[in-house]
Write a protein that holds these residues in place. Structure first.
Motif, PDB file in Angstrom:
ATOM      1  N   ASP A 282       0.820  -1.216   0.000  1.00 39.17           N
ATOM      2  CA  ASP A 282       0.000   0.000   0.000  1.00 39.17           C
ATOM      3  C   ASP A 282       0.856   1.268   0.000  1.00 39.17           C
ATOM      4  N   GLY A 283       2.120   1.134  -0.351  1.00 38.89           N
ATOM      5  CA  GLY A 283       3.011   2.293  -0.331  1.00 38.89           C
ATOM      6  C   GLY A 283       2.556   3.419  -1.232  1.00 38.89           C
ATOM      7  N   GLN A 284       2.081   3.091  -2.441  1.00 39.27           N
ATOM      8  CA  GLN A 284       1.631   4.154  -3.339  1.00 39.27           C
ATOM      9  C   GLN A 284       0.375   4.843  -2.818  1.00 39.27           C
ATOM     10  N   TYR A 285      -0.514   4.094  -2.224  1.00 33.40           N
ATOM     11  CA  TYR A 285      -1.700   4.690  -1.599  1.00 33.40           C
ATOM     12  C   TYR A 285      -1.284   5.650  -0.485  1.00 33.40           C
ATOM     13  N   LEU A 286      -0.352   5.227   0.335  1.00 38.29           N
ATOM     14  CA  LEU A 286       0.123   6.098   1.413  1.00 38.29           C
ATOM     15  C   LEU A 286       0.773   7.360   0.857  1.00 38.29           C
ATOM     16  N   GLY A 287       1.431   7.233  -0.300  1.00 38.28           N
ATOM     17  CA  GLY A 287       1.987   8.419  -0.937  1.00 38.28           C
ATOM     18  C   GLY A 287       0.914   9.431  -1.292  1.00 38.28           C
ATOM     19  N   LEU A 288      -0.226   8.957  -1.784  1.00 34.02           N
ATOM     20  CA  LEU A 288      -1.349   9.857  -2.066  1.00 34.02           C
ATOM     21  C   LEU A 288      -1.871  10.478  -0.774  1.00 34.02           C
ATOM     22  N   MET A 289      -1.939   9.694   0.277  1.00 33.45           N
ATOM     23  CA  MET A 289      -2.420  10.213   1.555  1.00 33.45           C
ATOM     24  C   MET A 289      -1.440  11.207   2.159  1.00 33.45           C
ATOM     25  N   ALA A 290      -0.167  11.154   1.722  1.00 33.94           N
ATOM     26  CA  ALA A 290       0.844  12.117   2.190  1.00 33.94           C
ATOM     27  C   ALA A 290       0.879  13.370   1.322  1.00 33.94           C
ATOM     28  N   GLY A 291      -0.005  13.444   0.326  1.00 32.66           N
ATOM     29  CA  GLY A 291      -0.105  14.681  -0.453  1.00 32.66           C
ATOM     30  C   GLY A 291       0.219  14.566  -1.918  1.00 32.66           C
ATOM     31  N   ALA A 292       0.613  13.379  -2.392  1.00 36.48           N
ATOM     32  CA  ALA A 292       0.929  13.221  -3.818  1.00 36.48           C
ATOM     33  C   ALA A 292      -0.336  13.316  -4.666  1.00 36.48           C
ATOM     34  N   ASN A 293      -0.165  13.616  -5.952  1.00 39.79           N
ATOM     35  CA  ASN A 293      -1.326  13.697  -6.845  1.00 39.79           C
ATOM     36  C   ASN A 293      -0.963  13.359  -8.296  1.00 39.79           C
ATOM     37  N   THR A 294       0.051  12.527  -8.478  1.00 38.23           N
ATOM     38  CA  THR A 294       0.423  12.074  -9.811  1.00 38.23           C
ATOM     39  C   THR A 294       0.685  10.569  -9.767  1.00 38.23           C
TER      40      THR A 294
END
Length: 338
Positions: A282-294
């Motif tokens: 779920d690392g990429q999901y967590l990246g979105l939850m940390a503010g990513a948007n790409t």
């Protein structure tokens, strides 16, 4: 132990008050405090992107020829069979992604290669793609070039360029990239900005020899450039590299760095990278939850070449389009073609 006041901490960072101490404290957050940091980062993202749009782009890894031999990367290995996708094939792949997948952003990535024949090939392909699909946003990523070469790319219709600084401290940069000079890399970034590209840069969190002070400087450096795209990936010891037996970077620290990048750069595009998923479920999901948007869909490189562009190893994580759209929805974002 008293729970930290994270809004006050973030205000310190945004206001440049006790910047280093506040950044270091934020990088160490875990548990509920980390989740609160992520929430503040998502609020910041909402300021810059009120439509909750997450950009989905396709990548074509156009060549694995690389003139560098970086300590953390195995693409330039002399043992790997080399390839360059022909110009006509690149145009057809781009057309397929545009018409069949609805893609409006395309990343053309290669090893670092400023050989004039290769750059001319790249320029020609980009010009032909833009002639057929003028509204397709093209992102170039082939490393350090001369200003004249960058100008040729701009004239061919390349809209954006990715050039990661990897480390803002020259000594660390030149240790991990022993065939390059930091000042040359920095000058390339300045040239790209001056030529009117949308410019992206980023760092690797957890590089051997990196310190917390380096991460503080990295955050200040990336923010000071006022970039259109910012990024942080976590260090993965690549197979067959100088750093093969070094420990990987810390995912939680990387996510916290991403959150701080977002807080300081609310209007910048920021990817959630496959390296996060490589090290943590779920690392990429967590990246979105940390503010990513790409999000990057690995659907452009022909299957025959994918194993020749390994990044870390041949078991590289390659998310597809449907998975990424579902991931965006799960994070409360809307996956968009452009």
């Amino acid at each position: 132990m008293q729970k930290p006041d994270l809004r006050a901490l973030c205000a310190q960072i945004q206001g440049d008050e006790s910047f280093a101490e506040a950044v270091k404290a934020a990088l160490r957050l875990r548990g509920e405090s980390q989740e609160e940091l992520f929430a503040i980062a998502c609020e910041s993202r909402l300021q810059g992107f009120p439509d909750r749009r997450a950009e989905v782009r396709s990548v074509i890894e156009i060549s694995n020829i690389c003139k560098q031999r970086c300590n953390y990367c195995n693409i330039g290995s002399p043992d790997t069979k080399k390839y360059v996708i022909p110009s006509a094939d690149l145009v057809e792949i781009a057309a397929f992604l545009y018409h069949e997948r609805g893609r409006r952003v395309l990343l053309l990535q290669a090893g670092e290669n400023k050989d004039q024949r290769f750059v001319a090939h790249f320029v020609h392909a980009c010009a032909r793609i833009k002639e057929r699909m003028p509204d397709l946003q093209l992102i170039g990523c082939i490393g350090n070039l001369s200003r004249v070469q960058y100008q040729a790319l701009r004239e061919a219709g390349v809209d954006r360029y990715l050039l990661k600084i990897e480390a803002s401290r020259p000594e660390l940069y030149e240790t991990v990239k022993p065939n390059d000079r930091w000042q040359d890399r920095y000058q390339c970034l300045l040239d790209l900005l001056d030529l009117g590209f949308m410019v992206g840069s980023g760092i690797i969190v957890g590089l051997p020899g990196q310190t917390e002070d380096d991460l503080v400087a990295d955050l200040r450096f990336l923010t000071g450039l006022k970039l259109d795209m910012v990024s942080a990936s976590v260090f993965i010891p690549g197979h067959g590299t100088v750093y093969e037996h070094c420990p990987p970077g810390d995912v939680e620290t990387t996510l916290n760095f991403m959150a701080l990048l977002r807080i300081l750069n609310p209007h910048a595009l920021m990817p959630t990278t496959s390296s996060l998923e490589k090290l943590k479920p779920d690392g990429q999901y967590l990246g979105l939850m940390a503010g990513a948007n790409t999000l990057t869909a690995h659907d452009g490189t022909p299957a025959a070449f994918q194993h020749l562009f390994p990044i870390y190893d041949e078991t590289r994580y390659r998310p597809n389009d449907d998975y990424l759209r579902a991931l965006a929805a799960r994070a409360g974002l809307v996956a968009a073609a452009s």
